[in-house]
Design an enzyme around this catalytic site. Structure first.
Site, PDB file in Angstrom:
ATOM      1  N   CYS A  97      19.022 -42.835 -69.840  1.00  0.00           N
ATOM      2  CA  CYS A  97      18.158 -42.789 -68.658  1.00  0.00           C
ATOM      3  C   CYS A  97      18.275 -41.430 -67.978  1.00  0.00           C
ATOM      4  CB  CYS A  97      18.545 -43.900 -67.689  1.00  0.00           C
ATOM      5  SG  CYS A  97      17.652 -43.842 -66.127  1.00  0.00           S
ATOM      6  N   CYS A 193      21.189 -48.973 -64.349  1.00  0.00           N
ATOM      7  CA  CYS A 193      20.386 -48.195 -63.420  1.00  0.00           C
ATOM      8  C   CYS A 193      18.924 -48.650 -63.442  1.00  0.00           C
ATOM      9  CB  CYS A 193      20.476 -46.728 -63.825  1.00  0.00           C
ATOM     10  SG  CYS A 193      19.920 -45.615 -62.556  1.00  0.00           S
TER      11      CYS A 193
END
Length: 361
Positions: A97, A193
């Site tokens: 990410c 996340c």
RNA sequence: UGGGGUGUAGCCAAGCGGUAAGGCCCGGGACUUUGACUCCCGUAUUCGCAGGUUCGAGCCCUGCCACCCCAG
């Protein structure tokens, strides 16, 4: 300088924006919404986070925007996350990410806004070297997040700013309180996340078909059933449902995922030798500087986030690494990242591919 | 339907007349921007069922039930 701050709605990024603003920069707060779903309680946590970002930016007195990289997140991070689970591995979506979303898609967006830099609330530091920007651990040893940033390359690092990297978490909260930021006491977020804390099993079930099978001992005795190999990871103990068998009464741990036979192999005892390995192969190696420091070298490593530094020897073969630990490592798991350090400098890392077990086999 | 044995929480398992250890599983919490690990807390008013003896029974007695083993 014009600096875009990636704001999550938490204290760290809020204080990052505050500090940059105080330093006289032109700060723009940008909130990323990369996951469309409500959480277990039916609430969309992103909504609360977005409200917090707006409130914080109003207090600081900076403009703010929201961007949506849901499609990018799904295509570049989540799809890989799922395919890894399908292969029986245990991926770390957050390292990807950071490389693909925060420091690529989002970085590009920031640049389009005419920003000179992109700041985030990561606890990590940067140091301008002669030819490259180095990534250093955050000052707070308990919050250091350089582990999650090891995949970043120079184009990203040269534009990054980590305003709280030199502070401790206590410092950050104190600054937030003093500035009366509404998120000063907000609880630290955990979990994947953008996705957040989940009942992981239930979450995965929503994306991948489960194939139940037997749980067996190393001797081959069937002692239970599993709900699908993807729901378990090496070294895991909870969720096995194996209780009270005659014998030592010790806990049982996952030591192997036998995809071929769809069997979960378990062993009894926290320190079962079958849980330990000294050598492993990792691939997809990336280096902060752009290149490996040497064909082989000694350094320290973390086989998982928050693990104490482990002394290792690294042998580089293209983008594959052979990592030899000084001391046996517990539950080294394919899919997880090994991140290398030289003192406080993060060198880079790679993803565990093959583990050479010490005992058994 | 002869003999022997065993029945304590979901599972192992202490207990031997004095008012239910412990472990595992499980649940909750702490920790934590991955998944895990770890740590802390919690979990039988009740001991197969029914009677009896006793000031007092999971522990003694009687009957019944269930399961296991041996012999048939």
């Amino acid at each position: 300088m014009r600096i875009v701050v990636g704001m999550s709605g938490g204290v760290d990024s809020a204080v990052s924006a505050l500090l940059l603003h105080r330093a006289g920069h032109e700060v723009i707060g940008v909130f990323m919404k990369n996951w469309e779903e409500t959480d277990d309680s039916g609430l969309c946590t992103a909504t609360q986070d977005w409200e917090d970002v707006r409130a914080v930016c109003d207090v600081i007195g900076i403009p703010y925007y929201a961007v949506n990289f849901t499609a990018e997140y799904r295509d570049r991070v989540f799809s890989h996350f799922l395919s890894e689970y399908e292969k029986g591995r245990t991926p770390n979506p957050d390292v990807l990410c950071n490389r693909e979303i925060k420091f690529k898609a989002f970085l590009d967006f920031a640049m389009q806004l005419g920003a000179d830099k992109l700041a985030t609330g990561h606890f990590a530091n940067l140091r301008e070297g002669a030819h490259v920007v180095e990534l250093l651990r955050g000052v707070d040893p308990n919050k250091d997040q350089s582990y999650f940033l090891y995949m970043l390359a120079q184009p990203a690092l040269s534009r990054a700013v980590f305003p709280v990297g030199g502070l401790t978490k206590a410092d950050v909260r104190a600054i937030a309180r003093e500035a009366k930021l509404p998120v000063a006491e907000k609880r630290d977020s955990t979990g994947v996340c953008f996705i957040g804390e989940r009942d992981f099993k239930a979450f995965l079930r929503g994306f991948l078909p489960a194939r139940p099978g037997d749980i067996v001992t190393m001797a081959g005795e069937v002692i239970g059933r599993h709900d699908g190999l993807m729901y378990y990871t090496l070294g895991q103990r909870r969720g096995l449902g194996i209780g009270g068998r005659p014998g030592s009464g010790e806990r049982w741990f996952v030591v192997e995922k036998d995809l071929e036979n769809n069997r979960l192999v378990v062993e009894q005892g926290q320190d079962s030798p079958r849980l330990y390995s000294t050598v492993c192969e990792a691939d997809g190696a990336t280096w902060i500087s752009g290149a490996a420091p040497a064909a082989s070298f000694d350094c320290t490593a973390k086989y998982r986030y928050r693990q104490a530094d482990q002394r290792v020897r690294v042998e580089v073969q293209g983008d594959k690494l052979r990592v030899i630990a000084h001391a046996p490592q517990r539950a080294v798991t394919p899919g997880q990242s090994i991140v290398l350090y030289d003192g406080d400098v993060c060198l880079g890392g790679a993803v565990v591919d093959v583990v050479e077990l010490n005992a058994g086999t």
